[in-house]
Design an enzyme around this catalytic site. Structure first.
Site, mmCIF file in Angstrom:
data_model
loop_
_atom_site.group_PDB
_atom_site.id
_atom_site.type_symbol
_atom_site.label_atom_id
_atom_site.label_comp_id
_atom_site.label_asym_id
_atom_site.label_seq_id
_atom_site.Cartn_x
_atom_site.Cartn_y
_atom_site.Cartn_z
ATOM 1 N N ARG A 74 57.376 38.893 36.711
ATOM 2 C CA ARG A 74 58.598 39.686 36.570
ATOM 3 C C ARG A 74 58.937 40.370 37.879
ATOM 4 N NH1 ARG A 74 58.370 43.004 31.024
ATOM 5 N NH2 ARG A 74 60.529 43.330 31.625
ATOM 6 N N LYS B 167 30.317 27.920 41.513
ATOM 7 C CA LYS B 167 29.551 28.162 42.748
ATOM 8 C C LYS B 167 28.675 26.945 43.041
ATOM 9 C CE LYS B 167 29.447 33.211 42.268
ATOM 10 N NZ LYS B 167 29.993 33.901 43.426
ATOM 11 N N ASP C 267 30.173 42.658 31.051
ATOM 12 C CA ASP C 267 30.905 42.191 32.236
ATOM 13 C C ASP C 267 30.150 41.075 32.960
ATOM 14 O OD1 ASP C 267 32.999 42.301 34.211
ATOM 15 O OD2 ASP C 267 31.635 43.378 35.528
ATOM 16 N N HIS D 242 28.173 35.380 33.295
ATOM 17 C CA HIS D 242 27.597 34.782 34.503
ATOM 18 C C HIS D 242 26.082 34.566 34.404
ATOM 19 C CE1 HIS D 242 31.532 35.680 35.827
ATOM 20 N NE2 HIS D 242 31.325 36.901 36.275
HETATM 21 C C1 BG6 Z 1 33.211 39.491 37.868
HETATM 22 C C2 BG6 Z 1 32.905 40.870 37.355
HETATM 23 O O1 BG6 Z 1 33.311 38.590 36.805
HETATM 24 O O2 BG6 Z 1 32.171 39.064 38.758
HETATM 25 C C3 BG6 Z 1 32.746 41.835 38.513
HETATM 26 O O3 BG6 Z 1 33.950 41.311 36.499
HETATM 27 C C4 BG6 Z 1 31.742 41.313 39.516
HETATM 28 O O4 BG6 Z 1 32.366 43.126 38.038
HETATM 29 C C5 BG6 Z 1 32.033 39.873 39.901
HETATM 30 O O5 BG6 Z 1 31.801 42.152 40.655
HETATM 31 C C6 BG6 Z 1 30.911 39.292 40.733
HETATM 32 O O6 BG6 Z 1 31.286 38.036 41.238
HETATM 33 P P1 BG6 Z 1 30.728 37.508 42.629
HETATM 34 O O7 BG6 Z 1 31.239 36.107 42.736
HETATM 35 O O8 BG6 Z 1 31.264 38.419 43.686
HETATM 36 O O9 BG6 Z 1 29.228 37.589 42.547
#
Ligand code: BG6
Length: 458
Positions: free
Chosen positions: A44, A176, A229, A234
């Site tokens: 927007r 990665k 998070d 991850h």
């Molecule tokens: C994100 C999280 O998914 O991954 C963040 O929300 C975190 O809090 C980030 O900092 C870390 O990613 P990377 O690739 O920098 O290790």
């Protein structure tokens, strides 16, 4: 190679500028965007196409650093277009439909670089306007819910308009290079696989350490906490790659079936076992990157004026002892830890052996991307030229229709169910404190010491 329309909802937002456009620039520079393809930013912002192109050029120069080649960037920008879209307005959608032209003219990828609260309206409208044919693909990214129930609700919204085969759920850790290398390391050499079990392995440690604090994200992070998070997604994905059985074929669904099997084998943490399995903490004042920094509570207090509902209950560090109850891993603890404001920024996996010809395998995910067996450097990905960013790899996979490195719905739900088990029991769990710039609270060492183990430190 078929021409593509890559349509980005939230096209002028941060994710688009920082990650998606640089990724598309590289894919373009490698000839992976067919002639006639378009990259369409929607938002927007009420800007003209020329302004949008100028903005992208400026940001590419900023974010690509030495990789920025002006002539390539200018040519890439020729593919860019910008359209205003008011997602609550039918007329605006009608105009988008006219603009995109007949469905099937080319492949179409929708990237949702917008908050999940908008997924419902966007998917519904795409469907209603006939813009979601079977050949279209939809890319979404976390947070996909905050527990199993809300994750089901998000999925219901997506699956009302798109089939599972069309939905690409991004976990950027899966893009990665060094995470992808885990599978090759484990399965390409039969010798590794023959040692990869409870008979030979004593314990496994997965650490993702960050030096940043909560920055401007206190409202989100305080609510989510680092368990939701980072661990749910991850670290869970890394755990799956380390623990999964070999897929029969390397098809996307084979790989993902094996991963879900790991998540389903995780022993639930209950109120009775919680204190022996989970340590949570917040950082106090300390040092980060050589300068004094405030503690978490002080930092969020500074943001309270803007975000009134920050309760200060989010954990910024967590360590978990995970048990994988299957024949391969029964009795082998997996220790996971992650935190903000730790002493360094790195992600690494330590596999400690017993009764084997080797003592330890170290898989560095970032910033190093190496695999060591004891003192021997086995692999160093950084030596093979420019390493594509996770988004470049993942967008390339979406373009090719390869879902191997995307998270399937049942995986997401299984992992939320395990996380929900922890959260259900943890109202009374102690919130420890650690100085910013350390590797977490003493209790995190205690978690391992209880089984005679120790975090590996360089
Ligand atoms: C994100 C999280 O998914 O991954 C963040 O929300 C975190 O809090 C980030 O900092 C870390 O990613 P990377 O690739 O920098 O290790």
């Amino acid at each position: 190679m078929k021409a593509l329309d890559i349509v980005i909802f939230g096209g002028s937002g941060d994710l688009s500028l920082r990650k998606l456009m640089p990724a598309l620039y590289f894919l373009y520079s490698q000839g992976k965007l067919a002639k006639g393809s378009r990259v369409v930013g929607l938002s927007r912002a009420r800007i003209s196409r020329d302004d949008f192109r100028a903005l992208i050029l400026e940001k590419l120069a900023l974010y690509l650093g030495d990789d920025y080649v002006k002539t390539v960037a200018q040519a890439f920008c020729e593919l860019l277009d910008y359209r205003d879209l008011d997602i609550s307005d039918d007329q605006s959608w009608g105009a988008l439909k006219d603009y995109l032209g007949p469905v099937g003219r080319c492949g179409i990828i929708y990237y949702m670089a917008v908050p999940p609260t908008l997924f419902g309206t966007v998917c519904e409208q795409l469907d209603r306007q006939g813009l979601a044919p079977d050949s279209s693909r939809l890319v979404v990214e976390k947070p996909l819910g905050e527990d199993a129930q809300s994750a089901e609700a998000v999925n219901k919204i997506l699956s009302a308009s798109f089939r599972e085969e069309q939905i690409y759920r991004i976990d950027h850790y899966l893009g990665k290079e060094a995470v992808q290398n885990i599978l090759a390391f484990r399965f390409e050499d039969g010798r590794v696989e023959s040692l990869w079990n409870r008979e030979h392995i004593d314990n496994i440690q997965i650490t993702v350490a960050e030096t940043v604090g909560v920055e401007g994200r206190a409202a989100f992070l305080d609510r989510a906490g680092i368990l939701r998070d980072m661990i749910q997604n991850h670290l869970m994905q890394i755990l799956c790659f380390i623990a999964m059985d070999a897929p029969e074929k390397l098809t996307a669904n084979d790989v993902r079936d094996r991963k879900v099997a790991v998540v389903r084998a995780l022993r639930p943490v209950t109120a009775l076992t919680l204190a022996d399995h989970v340590v949570r903490a917040q950082y106090g004042p300390g040092e980060a990157m050589g300068r004094p920094v405030p503690g978490y509570m002080q930092e969020i207090r500074g943001q309270e004026i803007r975000d009134k509902d920050i309760a200060g209950t989010g954990e910024t560090f967590i360590a978990v002892r995970v048990c994988v109850d299957n024949d391969r891993w029964r009795g082998v603890p997996f220790y996971l830890r992650t935190g903000k404001r730790l002493s360094g920024r790195f992600a690494r996996i330590i596999v400690n052996f017993r009764n084997a010809e080797i003592n330890r395998v170290i898989l560095n995910i970032q910033p190093d991307m190496t695999i060591h067996i004891d003192d021997v450097l086995l692999q160093d990905s950084a030596h093979s030229g420019r390493i594509p960013d996770a988004y470049e790899k993942l967008l390339g996979d979406v373009m090719q229709g390869n879902q191997s490195y995307f998270v399937r719905h049942d995986e997401i739900i299984a992992s939320w169910e395990w996380i929900d088990g922890i959260r259900k029991a943890w109202a009374d769990l102690e919130m420890h404190s650690y100085p910013a710039g350390s590797m977490g609270p003493d209790a995190s060492d205690g978690l391992l010491a209880a089984s005679g183990h120790k975090w590996y430190e360089d």
